[in-house]
Motif scaffolding. Structure first.
Motif, PDB file in Angstrom:
ATOM      1  N   LYS A 162      26.216  -2.432  76.146  1.00 45.97           N
ATOM      2  CA  LYS A 162      24.773  -2.660  76.098  1.00 45.97           C
ATOM      3  C   LYS A 162      24.049  -1.693  77.024  1.00 45.97           C
ATOM      4  O   LYS A 162      23.035  -1.097  76.636  1.00 45.97           O
ATOM      5  N   GLU A 163      24.553  -1.492  78.224  1.00 40.30           N
ATOM      6  CA  GLU A 163      23.915  -0.586  79.168  1.00 40.30           C
ATOM      7  C   GLU A 163      23.885   0.843  78.633  1.00 40.30           C
ATOM      8  O   GLU A 163      22.899   1.559  78.790  1.00 40.30           O
ATOM      9  N   ARG A 164      24.962   1.246  77.974  1.00 44.42           N
ATOM     10  CA  ARG A 164      25.018   2.584  77.368  1.00 44.42           C
ATOM     11  C   ARG A 164      23.972   2.699  76.256  1.00 44.42           C
ATOM     12  O   ARG A 164      23.260   3.702  76.163  1.00 44.42           O
ATOM     13  N   ALA A 165      23.855   1.669  75.432  1.00 41.29           N
ATOM     14  CA  ALA A 165      22.857   1.677  74.353  1.00 41.29           C
ATOM     15  C   ALA A 165      21.443   1.710  74.918  1.00 41.29           C
ATOM     16  O   ALA A 165      20.569   2.389  74.368  1.00 41.29           O
ATOM     17  N   VAL A 166      21.206   0.991  75.998  1.00 42.07           N
ATOM     18  CA  VAL A 166      19.887   0.979  76.631  1.00 42.07           C
ATOM     19  C   VAL A 166      19.516   2.389  77.079  1.00 42.07           C
ATOM     20  O   VAL A 166      18.397   2.855  76.859  1.00 42.07           O
ATOM     21  N   ARG A 167      20.453   3.080  77.701  1.00 42.33           N
ATOM     22  CA  ARG A 167      20.190   4.461  78.147  1.00 42.33           C
ATOM     23  C   ARG A 167      19.951   5.401  76.967  1.00 42.33           C
ATOM     24  O   ARG A 167      19.019   6.193  76.967  1.00 42.33           O
ATOM     25  N   GLU A 168      20.812   5.298  75.951  1.00 38.62           N
ATOM     26  CA  GLU A 168      20.752   6.235  74.831  1.00 38.62           C
ATOM     27  C   GLU A 168      19.592   5.943  73.886  1.00 38.62           C
ATOM     28  O   GLU A 168      18.903   6.851  73.441  1.00 38.62           O
ATOM     29  N   SER A 225      24.987  -8.649  69.476  1.00 38.61           N
ATOM     30  CA  SER A 225      26.165  -8.972  70.293  1.00 38.61           C
ATOM     31  C   SER A 225      26.830  -7.641  70.632  1.00 38.61           C
ATOM     32  O   SER A 225      26.764  -6.682  69.864  1.00 38.61           O
ATOM     33  N   TRP A 226      27.469  -7.601  71.789  1.00 43.40           N
ATOM     34  CA  TRP A 226      28.027  -6.346  72.283  1.00 43.40           C
ATOM     35  C   TRP A 226      29.531  -6.473  72.422  1.00 43.40           C
ATOM     36  O   TRP A 226      30.038  -7.483  72.896  1.00 43.40           O
ATOM     37  N   PRO A 227      30.283  -5.434  72.034  1.00 40.56           N
ATOM     38  CA  PRO A 227      31.740  -5.518  71.973  1.00 40.56           C
ATOM     39  C   PRO A 227      32.452  -5.584  73.314  1.00 40.56           C
ATOM     40  O   PRO A 227      33.540  -6.132  73.388  1.00 40.56           O
ATOM     41  N   GLY A 228      31.879  -5.038  74.356  1.00 39.79           N
ATOM     42  CA  GLY A 228      32.593  -5.042  75.627  1.00 39.79           C
ATOM     43  C   GLY A 228      31.695  -4.629  76.763  1.00 39.79           C
ATOM     44  O   GLY A 228      30.527  -4.306  76.564  1.00 39.79           O
ATOM     45  N   PRO A 229      32.254  -4.631  77.958  1.00 39.06           N
ATOM     46  CA  PRO A 229      31.458  -4.290  79.130  1.00 39.06           C
ATOM     47  C   PRO A 229      30.929  -2.854  79.052  1.00 39.06           C
ATOM     48  O   PRO A 229      31.643  -1.943  78.652  1.00 39.06           O
ATOM     49  N   GLY A 230      29.686  -2.704  79.405  1.00 35.58           N
ATOM     50  CA  GLY A 230      29.073  -1.382  79.444  1.00 35.58           C
ATOM     51  C   GLY A 230      28.438  -0.926  78.147  1.00 35.58           C
ATOM     52  O   GLY A 230      27.655   0.015  78.143  1.00 35.58           O
TER      53      GLY A 230
END
Length: 88
Positions: free
Chosen positions: A37-43, A30-35
């Motif tokens: 998950k996308e940040r984690a995907v990149r990193e 589960s992700w805390p807020g917008p962006g």
């Protein structure tokens, strides 16, 4: 998913490569807020969000993914089907 991506660090016995398992692991969280998950995907995966979702969508049709993580795959298939219904 391309053969090269699938073969990269293959196989924990599920028949899925490391990248496919990582995609499903991201979706299980589960992700805390917008962006976030996308940040984690990149990193963590080194993928653009667009490529991530392309690979994930293809993975949902792979029977090995269903065998590996049926709860996550079935949830994502339901979400995808609902979005397709809304577009019609």
């Amino acid at each position: 998913m391309t053969t090269g991506e699938q073969d990269a660090a293959q196989d924990d016995g599920s028949g899925l490569g490391a990248l496919a398992r990582a995609l499903l692991a991201v979706e299980r969280r589960s992700w805390p807020g917008p962006g976030a998950k996308e940040r984690a995907v990149r990193e963590q995966l080194g993928l653009s969000p667009t490529r991530y979702y392309q690979l994930l969508n293809a993975l949902l049709d792979d029977p090995r993914a269903l065998a590996h993580d049926p709860v996550t795959v079935n949830r994502l298939r339901r979400v995808r089907a609902e979005r397709e219904r809304r577009r019609r």
